[in-house]
Design a protein around this motif. Structure first.
Motif, PDB file in Angstrom:
ATOM      1  N   ILE A 107       6.780   8.588   9.659  1.00  9.86           N
ATOM      2  CA  ILE A 107       7.319   8.803   8.319  1.00  9.86           C
ATOM      3  C   ILE A 107       6.245   9.402   7.411  1.00  9.86           C
ATOM      4  CG2 ILE A 107       8.112   7.597   6.234  1.00  9.86           C
ATOM      5  CD1 ILE A 107       9.785   5.817   8.095  1.00  9.86           C
ATOM      6  N   MET A 108       5.038   8.891   7.509  1.00  9.91           N
ATOM      7  CA  MET A 108       3.955   9.435   6.685  1.00  9.91           C
ATOM      8  C   MET A 108       3.638  10.879   7.061  1.00  9.91           C
ATOM      9  SD  MET A 108       1.334   6.247   6.087  1.00  9.91           S
ATOM     10  CE  MET A 108       1.390   5.556   7.732  1.00  9.91           C
ATOM     11  N   ASN A 109       3.853  11.215   8.317  1.00 16.08           N
ATOM     12  CA  ASN A 109       3.596  12.576   8.777  1.00 16.08           C
ATOM     13  C   ASN A 109       4.664  13.557   8.305  1.00 16.08           C
ATOM     14  OD1 ASN A 109       1.916  14.365  10.374  1.00 16.08           O
ATOM     15  ND2 ASN A 109       3.632  14.488  11.810  1.00 16.08           N
ATOM     16  N   SER A 110       5.790  13.035   7.797  1.00 13.10           N
ATOM     17  CA  SER A 110       6.875  13.905   7.346  1.00 13.10           C
ATOM     18  C   SER A 110       6.692  14.376   5.905  1.00 13.10           C
ATOM     19  CB  SER A 110       8.218  13.192   7.502  1.00 13.10           C
ATOM     20  OG  SER A 110       8.284  12.038   6.687  1.00 13.10           O
ATOM     21  N   VAL A 111       5.716  13.833   5.204  1.00 13.16           N
ATOM     22  CA  VAL A 111       5.401  14.287   3.847  1.00 13.16           C
ATOM     23  C   VAL A 111       4.051  15.006   3.869  1.00 13.16           C
ATOM     24  CG1 VAL A 111       6.769  12.521   2.687  1.00 13.16           C
ATOM     25  CG2 VAL A 111       4.402  12.026   3.284  1.00 13.16           C
ATOM     26  N   PRO A 112       3.795  15.884   2.918  1.00 13.12           N
ATOM     27  CA  PRO A 112       2.582  16.710   2.970  1.00 13.12           C
ATOM     28  C   PRO A 112       1.289  15.879   2.960  1.00 13.12           C
ATOM     29  CG  PRO A 112       4.147  17.602   1.400  1.00 13.12           C
ATOM     30  CD  PRO A 112       4.668  16.262   1.798  1.00 13.12           C
ATOM     31  N   LEU A 154       0.835  -1.203   0.000  1.00 10.16           N
ATOM     32  CA  LEU A 154       0.000   0.000   0.000  1.00 10.16           C
ATOM     33  C   LEU A 154       0.868   1.251   0.000  1.00 10.16           C
ATOM     34  CD1 LEU A 154      -2.650   1.568   0.281  1.00 10.16           C
ATOM     35  CD2 LEU A 154      -2.496   1.220   2.770  1.00 10.16           C
ATOM     36  N   TYR A 155       1.897   1.282   0.846  1.00 10.75           N
ATOM     37  CA  TYR A 155       2.773   2.451   0.894  1.00 10.75           C
ATOM     38  C   TYR A 155       3.459   2.670  -0.457  1.00 10.75           C
ATOM     39  CZ  TYR A 155       2.304   1.898   5.994  1.00 10.75           C
ATOM     40  OH  TYR A 155       1.827   1.776   7.281  1.00 10.75           O
ATOM     41  N   ASP A 156       3.896   1.577  -1.072  1.00  6.86           N
ATOM     42  CA  ASP A 156       4.535   1.678  -2.388  1.00  6.86           C
ATOM     43  C   ASP A 156       3.568   2.265  -3.418  1.00  6.86           C
ATOM     44  OD1 ASP A 156       6.783   0.497  -1.308  1.00  6.86           O
ATOM     45  OD2 ASP A 156       6.334  -1.498  -2.088  1.00  6.86           O
ATOM     46  N   ALA A 157       2.326   1.780  -3.387  1.00  6.06           N
ATOM     47  CA  ALA A 157       1.315   2.246  -4.344  1.00  6.06           C
ATOM     48  C   ALA A 157       1.044   3.735  -4.174  1.00  6.06           C
ATOM     49  CB  ALA A 157       0.023   1.446  -4.177  1.00  6.06           C
ATOM     50  N   VAL A 158       1.032   4.199  -2.923  1.00  3.56           N
ATOM     51  CA  VAL A 158       0.793   5.619  -2.668  1.00  3.56           C
ATOM     52  C   VAL A 158       1.933   6.460  -3.245  1.00  3.56           C
ATOM     53  CG1 VAL A 158       0.571   7.388  -0.878  1.00  3.56           C
ATOM     54  CG2 VAL A 158      -0.625   5.197  -0.626  1.00  3.56           C
ATOM     55  N   LEU A 159       3.172   6.042  -3.018  1.00  6.04           N
ATOM     56  CA  LEU A 159       4.308   6.789  -3.556  1.00  6.04           C
ATOM     57  C   LEU A 159       4.277   6.820  -5.079  1.00  6.04           C
ATOM     58  CD1 LEU A 159       6.989   8.295  -3.286  1.00  6.04           C
ATOM     59  CD2 LEU A 159       8.146   6.086  -3.251  1.00  6.04           C
ATOM     60  N   GLY A 197      10.095  13.451  -6.743  1.00  8.26           N
ATOM     61  CA  GLY A 197      10.698  12.423  -5.910  1.00  8.26           C
ATOM     62  C   GLY A 197      11.815  12.933  -5.027  1.00  8.26           C
ATOM     63  N   ASP A 198      12.628  13.886  -5.517  1.00  8.48           N
ATOM     64  CA  ASP A 198      13.725  14.390  -4.684  1.00  8.48           C
ATOM     65  C   ASP A 198      13.205  15.107  -3.450  1.00  8.48           C
ATOM     66  OD1 ASP A 198      12.761  16.470  -6.356  1.00  8.48           O
ATOM     67  OD2 ASP A 198      14.634  17.589  -6.134  1.00  8.48           O
ATOM     68  N   LYS A 199      12.088  15.822  -3.580  1.00  7.93           N
ATOM     69  CA  LYS A 199      11.494  16.488  -2.423  1.00  7.93           C
ATOM     70  C   LYS A 199      10.895  15.481  -1.442  1.00  7.93           C
ATOM     71  CE  LYS A 199      10.416  21.021  -4.408  1.00  7.93           C
ATOM     72  NZ  LYS A 199       9.340  22.017  -4.636  1.00  7.93           N
ATOM     73  N   ILE A 200      10.335  14.406  -1.968  1.00  9.96           N
ATOM     74  CA  ILE A 200       9.743  13.376  -1.104  1.00  9.96           C
ATOM     75  C   ILE A 200      10.814  12.723  -0.240  1.00  9.96           C
ATOM     76  CG2 ILE A 200       8.574  11.142  -1.058  1.00  9.96           C
ATOM     77  CD1 ILE A 200       7.178  11.982  -3.684  1.00  9.96           C
ATOM     78  N   PHE A 201      11.898  12.277  -0.875  1.00 13.50           N
ATOM     79  CA  PHE A 201      12.949  11.600  -0.113  1.00 13.50           C
ATOM     80  C   PHE A 201      13.658  12.574   0.837  1.00 13.50           C
ATOM     81  CE2 PHE A 201      12.427   8.370  -3.421  1.00 13.50           C
ATOM     82  CZ  PHE A 201      12.501   7.217  -2.668  1.00 13.50           C
TER      83      PHE A 201
END
Length: 389
Positions: A371-376, A323-328, A339-343
């Motif tokens: 970790i999920m809380n660290s992305v928008p 699921l996490y992979d699919a979201v990314l 992707g650079d901003k995400i990582f």
């Protein structure tokens, strides 16, 4: 129709060789007839595997180099990563192949066949009571049967449904030797996003193995490949401008393509058991496969020895990781955030060791939430809801 072997390993890549190594290392399999089939003799240093782990595993003796410190660079965040309790390790393809072949050479129950496999034989009949039988068909039409076939071969291109994503991790690496000492071999560059992002998520690895040698790899997560010379141009530019190295020679070159897909691969069909890329052991959000292959092959050995069903499904943590992979990939596919901003956001907001556990599908729910809380949330929450529907 009669079985000729107990086990057939179809494909002698990372997954097939890992499974074979676990078999020859375990006395349980000493009396089993094992056939390994591949069109290639595996005599070239065709790839390098990098991975992280907390404890030495089966291939520790052939680890070419290891690092306890990693650097992360981007235009948004840069830092040295403390990865304790993990160690980042490198294994060269040729060392891996030779190690397994040398260990298997003392096992008279292992037979090798250099041949192309046309397809797996889909058997529905029974052999000796209730036991199914599996098989392979070679390019010349010969059919060989066994109790189980462990296959890592993708016989057809990956086809995804409308709700699935299919990216490619494609890369080209140069092992270089510099005229003067330029590297700190105790520390590697895990990701350097300070390169053009015009094609999509793009970064460099720098993996020093001595003061004047390093593997430098240009890596992209995109849905299309580049023209071959584009990789060369990017490598030359990075080495001269970012690393400021002018005088060097290229000792070795490698390139490859790894699927990053949310397509769900089958684990088994009858006695045909899928491993490696064909069994979905490449993580969709990163392309990392080596440790996933080790977990899968170790689990198969345990299942065989204890009479368990080899067609077992994925565990809850694997479904969570899917699921996490699919979201990314949803976010990258729909260009909602680069992707650079995400990582950069993930590494900035979390301990590096927690990020590595997350990428391995080994993190706790608490770490996952952090970790999920660290992305928008405004970007990732709608994507997550789409994938859950």
């Amino acid at each position: 129709m009669q079985k000729q072997y107990d086990y057939i390993i179809a494909g002698a890549g990372c997954a097939g060789m890992s499974l074979l190594m676990r078999m020859v290392a375990d006395p349980f399999f000493a009396s089993k007839k094992i056939l390994v089939v591949d069109a290639d003799t595996k005599q070239q240093n065709d790839r390098t595997w990098c991975f992280w782990e907390t404890q030495p595993d089966l291939f520790e003796s052939i680890v070419h180099h290891k690092w306890n410190k990693l650097d992360f660079y981007s235009d948004h965040y840069s830092s040295e990563l403390s990865i304790n309790p993990y160690t980042y390790k490198m294994i060269r393809g040729i060392d891996f192949y030779n190690y397994v072949k040398n260990n298997a050479s003392s096992s008279p129950n292992v037979e090798w066949r250099k041949a192309s496999i046309k397809k797996l034989v889909d058997t529905t009949f029974e052999f000796v009571g209730t036991n199914e039988i599996a098989g392979i068909e070679l390019a010349d039409g010969e059919i060989i049967y066994a109790d189980y076939v462990f296959c890592s071969i993708l016989f057809e291109p990956i086809k995804t449904a409308a709700h699935e994503y299919h990216f490619l991790q494609h890369f080209k690496g140069w092992e270089i030797k510099t005229a003067i000492d330029c590297f700190d071999s105790s520390k590697a560059i895990f990701m350097d996003f300070r390169v053009s992002q015009k094609h999509g998520t793009t970064f460099m690895y720098v993996l020093p193995t001595s003061a004047n040698t390093a593997l430098i790899e240009y890596t992209l997560f995109t849905e299309e490949l580049l023209e071959d010379d584009s990789y060369n141009v990017a490598l030359r530019k990075y080495i001269s401008e970012q690393l400021q190295i002018i005088d060097y020679e290229v000792l070795h070159e490698e390139k490859g393509v790894i699927p990053m897909t949310t397509k769900k691969f089958p684990y088994a069909k009858g006695g045909n058991i899928y491993i490696g890329i064909a069994g979905g052991q490449a993580k969709a959000s990163s392309g990392y496969a080596f440790k996933y292959i080790q977990k899968r092959t170790a689990a198969l050995i345990d299942a065989i020895k204890n009479g368990k069903n080899l067609s077992y499904g994925k565990k809850l943590k694997d479904s969570k990781g899917h699921l996490y992979d699919a979201v990314l990939l949803n976010v990258l596919h729909n260009r909602k955030m680069p992707g650079d901003k995400i990582f950069a956001a993930i590494f900035k907001g979390n301990k590096a060791s927690n990020v590595l556990a997350f990428l391995d599908n080994e993190s706790s729910l608490l770490i996952d939430l952090k970790i999920m809380n660290s992305v928008p949330t405004r970007i990732f929450l709608p994507a997550a809801l789409e994938e859950l529907m």
